[in-house]
Design an enzyme around this catalytic site. Structure first.
Site, PDB file in Angstrom:
ATOM      1  N   ASP A 126       0.832  -1.206   0.000  1.00  0.00           N
ATOM      2  CA  ASP A 126       0.000   0.000   0.000  1.00  0.00           C
ATOM      3  C   ASP A 126       0.872   1.263   0.000  1.00  0.00           C
ATOM      4  O   ASP A 126       2.004   1.247   0.490  1.00  0.00           O
ATOM      5  CB  ASP A 126      -0.898  -0.029   1.247  1.00  0.00           C
TER       6      ASP A 126
ATOM      7  N   ASN B 257     -10.434  -3.417  -6.374  1.00  0.00           N
ATOM      8  CA  ASN B 257      -9.718  -2.390  -7.150  1.00  0.00           C
ATOM      9  C   ASN B 257     -10.391  -2.063  -8.491  1.00  0.00           C
ATOM     10  O   ASN B 257     -10.091  -1.043  -9.117  1.00  0.00           O
ATOM     11  CB  ASN B 257      -8.250  -2.798  -7.410  1.00  0.00           C
TER      12      ASN B 257
HETATM   13  C1  FPP Z   1      -1.931   0.216  -3.231  1.00  0.00           C
HETATM   14  O1  FPP Z   1      -1.461   1.506  -3.424  1.00  0.00           O
HETATM   15  C2  FPP Z   1      -1.433  -0.709  -4.193  1.00  0.00           C
HETATM   16  C3  FPP Z   1      -2.174  -1.300  -5.161  1.00  0.00           C
HETATM   17  C4  FPP Z   1      -3.572  -0.997  -5.476  1.00  0.00           C
HETATM   18  C5  FPP Z   1      -1.635  -2.346  -5.964  1.00  0.00           C
HETATM   19  C6  FPP Z   1      -0.173  -2.569  -5.877  1.00  0.00           C
HETATM   20  C7  FPP Z   1       0.287  -2.717  -7.228  1.00  0.00           C
HETATM   21  C8  FPP Z   1       1.546  -2.684  -7.654  1.00  0.00           C
HETATM   22  C9  FPP Z   1       2.749  -2.613  -6.793  1.00  0.00           C
HETATM   23  C10 FPP Z   1       1.761  -2.666  -9.097  1.00  0.00           C
HETATM   24  C11 FPP Z   1       1.067  -3.740  -9.850  1.00  0.00           C
HETATM   25  C12 FPP Z   1       1.697  -5.051  -9.644  1.00  0.00           C
HETATM   26  C13 FPP Z   1       2.155  -5.809 -10.628  1.00  0.00           C
HETATM   27  C14 FPP Z   1       2.778  -7.140 -10.312  1.00  0.00           C
HETATM   28  C15 FPP Z   1       2.130  -5.364 -12.019  1.00  0.00           C
HETATM   29  P1  FPP Z   1      -2.565   2.623  -3.415  1.00  0.00           P
HETATM   30  O2  FPP Z   1      -2.786   3.045  -4.824  1.00  0.00           O
HETATM   31  O3  FPP Z   1      -3.778   2.169  -2.697  1.00  0.00           O
HETATM   32  O4  FPP Z   1      -1.843   3.736  -2.609  1.00  0.00           O
HETATM   33  P2  FPP Z   1      -2.545   4.870  -1.757  1.00  0.00           P
HETATM   34  O5  FPP Z   1      -3.219   4.189  -0.591  1.00  0.00           O
HETATM   35  O6  FPP Z   1      -1.394   5.710  -1.349  1.00  0.00           O
HETATM   36  O7  FPP Z   1      -3.506   5.576  -2.673  1.00  0.00           O
END
Ligand code: FPP
Length: 247
Positions: A28, A76
């Site tokens: 996250d 998501n």
């Molecule tokens: C949360 O950050 C993370 C995700 C929704 C997905 C994590 C994805 C990756 C690391 C990339 C995709 C993976 C692959 C293998 C291609 P957030 O967007 O919720 O962060 P925030 O809480 O700061 O908004």
């Protein structure tokens, strides 16, 4: 006289007595990492992908055998369409760019999640990555993509019923064989970056007895030292699995 620092041979990170066999990571904070740099959110996800390699390598060094990463949850899909398509594209590109290296380094790639809803071309890429790396043994990288814990339990239950399993013979072990993670041991440690204290539908069956660790550090900044801190904390925990330990 040598100009080397006197503590040159003192390891900065002493070996840890106990290393989790299976770590799950809720990656996250990509969005906030990007926002704090005035970058688009997708650049945060790209930085997040780059970080997977670093942490995977560090896990290999510590002797971790399974790393499950939460890359895209069933929830998501409700993000803005350009972010959803960006994350899909990122997985495809990552497979294209990294598969050879991962394979050469003995990484077995696994997928936990539903294939339904994923573009057929990306489905083929995922299947290809699993097929190419299926005999690798150094570490298993289990990518939870289009994954939800409740959806997983529901999918398992549907298959149990379809198989006509006698309710009297259904055990936790047998049920576990119907989950996406059928052949994997349960996670010992769940790490969440970005500071929240929740599981967000991640491995809810499998993490029943996992130790939980959270850090405010955003995923792209979660480096080898941060992983070591999590492993160090894991070593301080007393895992009782519901029992009373005799002293
Ligand atoms: C949360 O950050 C993370 C995700 C929704 C997905 C994590 C994805 C990756 C690391 C990339 C995709 C993976 C692959 C293998 C291609 P957030 O967007 O919720 O962060 P925030 O809480 O700061 O908004």
């Amino acid at each position: 006289m040598s100009s080397e620092p006197i503590n040159h041979h003192v390891p900065l990170q002493p070996a840890l007595p106990s290393v989790p066999h299976h770590i799950g990571i809720i990656m996250d904070g990509n969005g906030r990492w990007a926002q704090s740099r005035s970058l688009p959110r997708l650049m945060g996800h790209q930085a997040g992908v780059d970080n997977i390699k670093r942490i995977l390598e560090s896990c290999v060094k510590h002797g971790v055998k399974v790393l499950t990463i939460y890359a895209f949850s069933t929830e998501n899909w409700h993000r803005p369409p350009e972010e959803v398509s960006g994350l899909m594209r990122l997985l495809g590109l990552t497979i294209q760019r990294q598969l050879n290296d991962l394979h050469k380094n003995g990484v077995r790639i696994l997928h936990s999640g539903r294939m339904d809803g994923i573009h057929p071309q990306l489905q083929n890429q995922i299947r290809h990555a699993l097929e190419v790396t299926r005999n690798n043994q150094r570490i298993s990288l289990n990518v939870a993509f289009n994954y939800g814990g409740r959806a997983e339990i529901l999918d398992a239950m549907r298959r149990v019923v379809a198989d006509g399993v006698d309710p009297e013979t259904l055990t936790e072990d047998l049920f576990g064989q119907y989950l996406y993670t059928a052949d994997l041991p349960d996670p010992d440690l769940i790490i969440r970056t970005g500071g929240e204290w929740r599981l967000s539908n991640f491995l809810i069956w499998q993490a029943a007895y996992a130790e939980y660790y959270t850090t405010p550090t955003y995923w792209p900044d979660f480096d080898e030292d941060e992983l070591y801190k999590a492993l160090f904390e894991y070593n301080r925990r007393e895992r009782r699995f519901g029992r009373v330990l005799e002293k």
